[in-house]
Design a protein around this motif. Sequence first.
Motif, PDB file in Angstrom:
ATOM      1  N   MET A  52       0.902  -1.022   0.097  1.00 24.36           N
ATOM      2  CA  MET A  52       0.075   0.039  -0.085  1.00 24.36           C
ATOM      3  C   MET A  52       1.047   1.291  -0.020  1.00 24.36           C
ATOM      4  O   MET A  52       1.992   1.230   0.920  1.00 24.36           O
ATOM      5  N   THR A  53       0.625   2.164  -0.958  1.00 24.38           N
ATOM      6  CA  THR A  53       1.282   3.532  -1.031  1.00 24.38           C
ATOM      7  C   THR A  53       1.027   4.213   0.247  1.00 24.38           C
ATOM      8  O   THR A  53       0.133   4.636   0.985  1.00 24.38           O
ATOM      9  N   PRO A  54       2.155   4.397   1.047  1.00 25.01           N
ATOM     10  CA  PRO A  54       1.963   5.430   2.373  1.00 25.01           C
ATOM     11  C   PRO A  54       1.440   6.661   2.059  1.00 25.01           C
ATOM     12  O   PRO A  54       1.609   7.368   1.151  1.00 25.01           O
ATOM     13  N   GLN A  55       0.963   7.225   3.202  1.00 23.34           N
ATOM     14  CA  GLN A  55      -0.148   8.593   3.152  1.00 23.34           C
ATOM     15  C   GLN A  55       0.455   9.291   4.256  1.00 23.34           C
ATOM     16  O   GLN A  55       0.827   8.786   5.117  1.00 23.34           O
TER      17      GLN A  55
ATOM     18  N   ASP B 186       8.978   1.498   2.879  1.00 25.57           N
ATOM     19  CA  ASP B 186       7.877   1.909   1.945  1.00 25.57           C
ATOM     20  C   ASP B 186       7.925   3.357   1.608  1.00 25.57           C
ATOM     21  O   ASP B 186       7.564   3.556   0.459  1.00 25.57           O
TER      22      ASP B 186
ATOM     23  N   GLU C  39       8.571   4.597  -2.403  1.00 22.24           N
ATOM     24  CA  GLU C  39       7.714   5.593  -3.089  1.00 22.24           C
ATOM     25  C   GLU C  39       8.567   6.853  -3.560  1.00 22.24           C
ATOM     26  O   GLU C  39       8.135   7.172  -4.683  1.00 22.24           O
TER      27      GLU C  39
END
Length: 291
Positions: A1-4, A191, A195
């Motif tokens: 999952m893309t970090p936010q 992560d 990204e």
Amino acid sequence: MTPQIPGSLTQRVPVADGVRLSAAVLGSGPAVVLLHGFPQTHLMWRLVAPALATDHTVICPDLRGYGDSDAPPADGPDTYSARTMAADVVALARELGHERFALVGHDRGALVAIRAGLDHPDVVTHLGSLDVLPTLDSWDILHGLQAAVAWHLYLMAQPPGLPEAMITATADQFFGSFLDAWGAGGLFPDDVRAEYLRASRERVPSIVADYRASAGIDVDHDRADRDAGRRLTMPVAVLQQDWGSALGFDAAALWGAWAPDLVHRTASAGHFMAEQDPALVVGTIRDLLTR
């Protein structure tokens, strides 16, 4: 999952000529726009933005040509000039309902912030810069062996073709070398590092075009402003490493020539200070906003 960024909502916002910026937005209140540096994305503010969002609307875009924002072909020197990127930021904030806002940038984002402050003094209420000098001053101080610390500036200043090919062929090594050299061991979670590398790998032509502009049209714009006596009229806060001592120049004096209402501080944190010492960066921004 893309970090936010925790608590943020990502929006794609039209800014100019069909270009949309991807921006993480969180909080409510007066607007603060945070601009990322190289080779990063808006994600670099993940430890800073939530602390500011307790009483501000915090807007963290990916710059034109970076991250998940649009990257139009560089069909002229203006496409990725700091002036164009600054206009993007003003249009972004306006689309989100903010006619005036505070603006803080790191590295490349700080250069865009400076240009926004010069071009849009009635819009930018406060200006913060992390670990950079104005474009014109940066080129003026890089001489001889001192210039080796900024070798990538000279590579990406070359005519289109070869720089893009060389960087594309070794993209992860190229961009990763700056994360390693300017950071500290274990600074970036796996992560987040992945990204940054993904986003940079996918945007080589536009990143090079941004740097090429800073060796050409951006210098012309800065020189025209300096010759005309234009200055940053809003409160300005600068936080940077003490590389002026190492390279033999007075960073505070260089900044003071552009910003009469200046607070200049040096920090022991490294280049990626928003991730290395987020409390210091949050405190610096909050101090700026009270001026």
